[in-house]
Design an enzyme around this catalytic site. Sequence first.
Site, PDB file in Angstrom:
ATOM      1  N   LYS A   1       9.191  -0.920  14.413  1.00  0.00           N
ATOM      2  CA  LYS A   1       9.797  -0.583  13.114  1.00  0.00           C
ATOM      3  C   LYS A   1      10.813   0.539  13.269  1.00  0.00           C
ATOM      4  CE  LYS A   1       5.653  -1.374  10.422  1.00  0.00           C
ATOM      5  NZ  LYS A   1       4.646  -0.693   9.621  1.00  0.00           N
TER       6      LYS A   1
ATOM      7  N   HIS B   1      -5.006 -33.375  17.083  1.00  0.00           N
ATOM      8  CA  HIS B   1      -3.875 -34.184  17.532  1.00  0.00           C
ATOM      9  C   HIS B   1      -2.713 -33.309  18.000  1.00  0.00           C
ATOM     10  CE1 HIS B   1      -5.885 -37.794  16.109  1.00  0.00           C
ATOM     11  NE2 HIS B   1      -6.367 -36.990  15.179  1.00  0.00           N
TER      12      HIS B   1
ATOM     13  N   GLY C   1      -4.854  -1.861   4.912  1.00  0.00           N
ATOM     14  CA  GLY C   1      -4.058  -2.996   4.435  1.00  0.00           C
ATOM     15  C   GLY C   1      -4.736  -4.332   4.685  1.00  0.00           C
TER      16      GLY C   1
ATOM     17  N   GLU D   1      10.382  -4.704   4.749  1.00  0.00           N
ATOM     18  CA  GLU D   1      10.476  -6.092   4.291  1.00  0.00           C
ATOM     19  C   GLU D   1      10.208  -6.181   2.796  1.00  0.00           C
ATOM     20  OE1 GLU D   1       8.783  -5.000   6.874  1.00  0.00           O
ATOM     21  OE2 GLU D   1       8.870  -6.377   8.571  1.00  0.00           O
TER      22      GLU D   1
ATOM     23  N   LYS E   1       0.839  -1.198   0.000  1.00  0.00           N
ATOM     24  CA  LYS E   1       0.000   0.000   0.000  1.00  0.00           C
ATOM     25  C   LYS E   1       0.876   1.250   0.000  1.00  0.00           C
ATOM     26  CE  LYS E   1      -3.515   2.343   2.716  1.00  0.00           C
ATOM     27  NZ  LYS E   1      -4.479   2.297   3.808  1.00  0.00           N
TER      28      LYS E   1
END
Length: 572
Positions: free
Chosen positions: A533, A413, A296, A241, A235
Amino acid sequence: MPTGKARTKSTPTTRTASTESAAPKLPSWNGSLLKSKAWKALGTRAKVAKASDLRTLFAKDKKRGATFTAEALGIRLDYSKNVFDSATLKLLFTLAKERKVTAKRDAMFRGEKINMMEDRAVLHVALRAPKGSVIKVDGVDVVPAVHEVLGRMEGFAKKIRARKWLGFTGKPIKNIVNIGIGGSDLGPVMAFEALKSFSDRGLTMRFVSNVDGNDFFEATQDLNAEETLFVVSSKTFTTLETMTNARTAREWSLKTLKDPKSVARHFVAVSTNAEKVAEFGIDTANMFGFWDWVGGRYSMDSAIGLSTMIAVGPKHFAELLAGFHEMDEHFRTTPAEHNLPMLLALVGIWNRNFRQHATVAVLPYCHYLHRFSAYLQQLEMESNGKQTQLDGSPVAWDTCPAIWGEPGTNGQHAFYQMIHQGTSPVPCDFILFEKPVHDLGAHQDMLASNVLAQTEALAFGKTRGEVLAEGVPAWLAPHKTFPGNRPTNLLLCTALSPRMLGKLIALYEHKVFVQGAIWNVNSFDQWGVELGKVLANRIIPEVSSSAAPKLAHDSSTNAAIGHYRKARGRAN
Ligand code: F6P
């Protein structure tokens, strides 16, 4: 108000924060939850509920199952196995009224700037509005622009699917790598996995999100750059990243293709930020835009869904959007008593605020939905994981529970032991489809039996008396006793299809909306992710510089940086 620094990710339309700027005018739905009469009354009901249990509630009311089941759009929501009664439900409806949830909902659909902290409208519903509908932001109808982008996406997706989009060396593109993170990744991955059986199996779809280089390496190690297209989805087009992975992708691509002109054939962008896209070197003719009024985590049905459209084709993508829209209309027009998002939200409020359950497990009994819980984690926790009310005062009640889950029967499980006999009850949403995508022998009936068995076991448990009656020795009986009374919802849906997926996602989007409205938080900002950040950006040069840095962190962080630098052979 958030600080100016925390706004680094915002696009230019964002309200400029400064100590002088005026606080936004608060709407009429702002106001303390503690003053709500229904909230107080629910507190009293919670004491009653402490002494009640699902065995008794079901025994007393033979029609309980039907009473607390709502059905719409092919989704049957059975919420009867929650520890509450009709009086409680009535109060929850009153609470929604007192909190003016419908007024806030209508304001969202009207395009009002309900994301006040960022001075933005919240209009993911416009992304799936049919052609011809009118939804205005600042007096401008946004629906034509939505369809213009959809049209461009369609043209592009068709070319790729027809193998007519050729790479720089003339080979058709058949590998698509989406680069994005958070809302620019979780939705596309989840949708691709969910709709795999509707996808073009001749295309290789990959998703890179993590700044850990291993993610990029594994996603590309077997791909031929001549046949590979990167969809850089962000966006803001500033996310560390994504930009790091995008730069690595460009290097990887150019290693084979050599010529920088090849970028135009092998990179497209999905973003709201044309300037940054151009700066990166992607031709804005190859950019698919969206708008600041799409959050986002609410963007998978915008151009962020480009990889989804390429994989499943424009017709299935249109079906997905139609499903979203059907749920939007259901949410907008259906009375609370039959309104699926409203019911799911209110039951959630009861479990969170009056039964103090701190987590919710979403357990789809459909392997195609194996990324659904991960998707919902961002949707719910980034939206409502807040501690500040609209007026800036702290909340005095719990907000978003932790969302988690895995598909059944695998989870049975692994972690169901804790759900059955742990000390903290975990409300669960079980999701099952009536018809399997692939009907293989007895598989689906086994799957269905397992869901039903789980909800039954969780609700009613097994008493010590029942265990002893089975001949279990007294010393072992406590271990084999199940407390029961563990809340569950069962969402029984017709069949997994693009349309159904759209409905399910919108169901949870609107659930989040209702809960945010009740908790009086802004569900559409995410300041909480900023601090980490900012600090990471500060630490990057400290860990990577060749010269020893002067460290001014706490003793723990300083030592960890020193240790890491040493391990990497750097001076301390
Ligand atoms: O880190 C939070 C966040 O801002 C999310 O809200 C968003 O989905 C994600 O980062 C990715 O942002 P962008 O699409 O701007 O790269």
